[in-house]
Design a protein around this motif. Structure first.
Motif, PDB file in Angstrom:
ATOM      1  N   SER A  23       0.838  -1.210   0.000  1.00 29.05           N
ATOM      2  CA  SER A  23       0.000   0.000   0.000  1.00 29.05           C
ATOM      3  C   SER A  23       0.866   1.251   0.000  1.00 29.05           C
ATOM      4  CB  SER A  23      -0.926  -0.001   1.218  1.00 29.05           C
ATOM      5  OG  SER A  23      -1.833  -1.075   1.173  1.00 29.05           O
ATOM      6  N   PHE A  35      -7.693  -3.114   0.039  1.00 29.87           N
ATOM      7  CA  PHE A  35      -8.957  -3.797  -0.248  1.00 29.87           C
ATOM      8  C   PHE A  35      -8.755  -4.857  -1.324  1.00 29.87           C
ATOM      9  CE2 PHE A  35     -13.122  -4.429  -2.103  1.00 29.87           C
ATOM     10  CZ  PHE A  35     -13.975  -4.373  -1.013  1.00 29.87           C
ATOM     11  N   ALA A  36      -7.985  -4.514  -2.377  1.00 32.31           N
ATOM     12  CA  ALA A  36      -7.783  -5.437  -3.495  1.00 32.31           C
ATOM     13  C   ALA A  36      -6.920  -6.630  -3.099  1.00 32.31           C
ATOM     14  CB  ALA A  36      -7.154  -4.691  -4.670  1.00 32.31           C
ATOM     15  N   VAL A  89      -7.433   1.416  -1.613  1.00 34.56           N
ATOM     16  CA  VAL A  89      -7.819   0.532  -2.719  1.00 34.56           C
ATOM     17  C   VAL A  89      -6.880  -0.668  -2.795  1.00 34.56           C
ATOM     18  CG1 VAL A  89      -8.058   0.370  -5.226  1.00 34.56           C
ATOM     19  CG2 VAL A  89      -8.886   2.401  -4.018  1.00 34.56           C
ATOM     20  N   THR A  90      -5.587  -0.421  -2.565  1.00 32.69           N
ATOM     21  CA  THR A  90      -4.617  -1.515  -2.604  1.00 32.69           C
ATOM     22  C   THR A  90      -4.891  -2.535  -1.510  1.00 32.69           C
ATOM     23  OG1 THR A  90      -2.932  -0.026  -3.500  1.00 32.69           O
ATOM     24  CG2 THR A  90      -2.160  -2.080  -2.501  1.00 32.69           C
ATOM     25  N   TYR A 122     -12.795  -4.668   3.679  1.00 35.25           N
ATOM     26  CA  TYR A 122     -13.107  -5.905   2.964  1.00 35.25           C
ATOM     27  C   TYR A 122     -13.661  -6.962   3.917  1.00 35.25           C
ATOM     28  CZ  TYR A 122     -12.702 -10.158   0.259  1.00 35.25           C
ATOM     29  OH  TYR A 122     -12.987 -11.359  -0.370  1.00 35.25           O
TER      30      TYR A 122
END
Length: 231
Positions: free
Chosen positions: A125, A210-211, A207-208, A159
């Protein structure tokens, strides 16, 4: 296959994962040295400039991304900035807030994920946050502080909540309440103060995190492979 979302036995005190504690100690330890130096308690007169020197040597600047792209000279002294900037802060308050957030989120996410996964989320991240920041921010605007990788942990936290809410039939959108509030505060501060482009790195970190979470959860690759085979 064990269910990583299965409720864990409750203990009087749920310990924070050691890797998160070590990251916290590193952040607060470095900040403590800067604060003691500024107060004149260690290092002599030159210690007053330790923080500025550290920002110049270890913060990330978008200009370095341009340098790497044009020269293809992957100097370790430049590459280290992608992972060193989270440990340098502009003030004691910034370091403490980031550290406390990291402890709280690391404790929650660490109840589901393994220590290595926490480290992957933190540093990937940080790297992605710096890359995206480097693409949009002015060349000389510095990026420093642990907020981008901490937002990566917020992504993992979101998440886990998202999957949990789906399983119990609640509105999954509620899992994004925390990031919504934080981004709303960023927008509010941006109206009244000059906040720079740091929010880009923080959102990219979120976003990182979560992905990465579906892959880093125990059994994540097996579940992904099974899902792809069903299509």
């Amino acid at each position: 296959m064990n269910d990583p979302f299965q409720r864990r036995p409750e203990h009087p005190v749920n310990p924070v994962p050691p890797v998160v504690v070590l990251l916290f100690i590193a952040i607060i330890g470095i900040e403590g040295i800067f604060s003691l130096g500024k107060a004149g308690l260690v290092g002599g007169p030159s210690a007053v400039g330790w923080r500025l020197s550290a920002l110049q040597d270890y913060a990330f600047f978008p200009a370095f991304l341009d340098y790497l792209a044009q020269s293809h000279d992957f100097d370790p002294r430049v590459l280290v900035r992608f992972v060193s900037y989270p440990f340098i802060h502009g003030s004691f308050t910034q370091a403490v807030i980031a550290g406390v957030m990291m402890l709280a989120l690391g404790k929650f996410v660490g109840e589901i994920m393994k220590p290595v996964a926490l480290l992957v989320i933190f540093f990937v991240s940080a790297i992605v946050g710096a890359l995206i920041f480097g693409l949009v921010a002015p060349p000389t605007q510095p990026l420093y502080g642990a907020y981008p990788p901490t937002y990566g942990l917020i992504g993992a936290y979101s998440y886990i909540l998202w999957v949990t809410y789906q399983r119990v039939g609640e509105r999954a959108i509620a899992a994004f309440r925390l990031i919504g509030v934080l981004m709303g505060l960023q927008l509010l501060f941006g109206i009244f103060f000059e906040v720079g482009m740091g929010w880009v790195a923080e959102l990219s970190g979120f976003v990182t995190g979560f992905a990465l979470s579906p892959l880093l959860l125990p059994g994540g690759f097996a579940r992904l492979r099974a899902r792809l085979q069903r299509r």
